[in-house]
Design an enzyme around this catalytic site. Structure first.
Site, PDB file in Angstrom:
ATOM      1  N   CYS A  11     -27.875  16.233 -33.155  1.00  0.00           N
ATOM      2  CA  CYS A  11     -26.977  15.362 -32.602  1.00  0.00           C
ATOM      3  C   CYS A  11     -26.785  13.914 -33.031  1.00  0.00           C
ATOM      4  O   CYS A  11     -26.152  13.336 -32.463  1.00  0.00           O
ATOM      5  CB  CYS A  11     -26.778  15.752 -31.518  1.00  0.00           C
ATOM      6  SG  CYS A  11     -27.666  15.087 -30.035  1.00  0.00           S
ATOM      7  N   ASP A  52     -28.874  12.221 -30.802  1.00  0.00           N
ATOM      8  CA  ASP A  52     -28.761  11.348 -29.807  1.00  0.00           C
ATOM      9  C   ASP A  52     -30.705  11.197 -29.756  1.00  0.00           C
ATOM     10  O   ASP A  52     -31.625  11.666 -29.916  1.00  0.00           O
ATOM     11  CB  ASP A  52     -29.318  11.834 -28.242  1.00  0.00           C
ATOM     12  CG  ASP A  52     -27.249  12.530 -28.654  1.00  0.00           C
ATOM     13  OD1 ASP A  52     -26.490  10.667 -28.987  1.00  0.00           O
ATOM     14  OD2 ASP A  52     -26.550  13.559 -27.808  1.00  0.00           O
ATOM     15  N   CYS A  68     -26.759  13.674 -24.202  1.00  0.00           N
ATOM     16  CA  CYS A  68     -25.513  14.382 -22.728  1.00  0.00           C
ATOM     17  C   CYS A  68     -25.829  15.300 -21.763  1.00  0.00           C
ATOM     18  O   CYS A  68     -27.251  15.168 -21.554  1.00  0.00           O
ATOM     19  CB  CYS A  68     -25.339  15.898 -23.579  1.00  0.00           C
ATOM     20  SG  CYS A  68     -26.401  16.912 -23.866  1.00  0.00           S
ATOM     21  N   CYS A 108     -31.375  19.864 -26.797  1.00  0.00           N
ATOM     22  CA  CYS A 108     -31.450  19.281 -25.989  1.00  0.00           C
ATOM     23  C   CYS A 108     -32.244  18.623 -24.741  1.00  0.00           C
ATOM     24  O   CYS A 108     -33.003  17.505 -25.010  1.00  0.00           O
ATOM     25  CB  CYS A 108     -30.306  18.617 -25.603  1.00  0.00           C
ATOM     26  SG  CYS A 108     -28.654  18.676 -26.499  1.00  0.00           S
TER      27      CYS A 108
HETATM   28 FE1  FES Z   1     -27.810  15.101 -27.831  1.00  0.00          FE
HETATM   29 FE2  FES Z   1     -27.409  17.291 -26.259  1.00  0.00          FE
HETATM   30  S1  FES Z   1     -25.770  16.141 -27.621  1.00  0.00           S
HETATM   31  S2  FES Z   1     -28.274  15.520 -26.987  1.00  0.00           S
END
Ligand code: FES
Length: 132
Positions: free
Chosen positions: A33, A35, A60, A105
């Site tokens: 993702c 992140d 998230c 995640c």
């Molecule tokens: Fe990116 Fe969960 S969608 S950390």
């Protein structure tokens, strides 16, 4: 899509933030993702024990909850004990009820622990190739 338990925990997150004089910082990115997760550790350098753990993330709900649970667990552990925490342990801390597509995640929690401790020790850290 999250369980009530996960959402309750999300509302009561305790360990989000930054340790200004952290002894170790572990930063990992999520290849799925994009992140980022950053873990801060305060370490008793004589006893090799984690005194405090906090995190920051753009991730998230699953990332935040898994990291919060992991930080709670880390306090009081030795660095060697902390390195033994697996992704499965993180999931069981969370009550395991997280959606399948969110498991990646929670992997960031384990990876950030490893990154922080290995960097602290001057060892190389290479993220694992996770299969789901
Ligand atoms: Fe990116 Fe969960 S969608 S950390």
């Amino acid at each position: 899509m999250y369980s009530d338990e996960t959402l309750e925990r999300f509302k009561a997150v305790k360990n989000m933030g930054k340790i200004a004089d952290a002894d170790a910082i572990g930063e990992v990115g999520n290849v799925y993702c994009g992140d980022i997760m950053r873990l801060y550790l305060k370490i008793d350098k004589v006893k090799d024990i984690i005194l405090d753990a906090k995190f920051k993330t753009f991730g998230c709900v699953a990332a935040i909850v898994s990291m919060d649970m992991a930080c709670e667990k880390l306090k009081g552990l030795t660095l060697d004990e902390a390195l033994k925490i697996t992704n499965r342990d993180v999931l069981s801390l969370m009550g395991a009820n997280i959606p399948k597509q969110k498991i990646h995640c929670s992997v960031m929690a384990q990876e950030s622990i490893e990154a922080a401790i290995k960097t602290y020790r001057g060892e190389p850290f290479t993220p694992h190739d996770h299969h789901h």
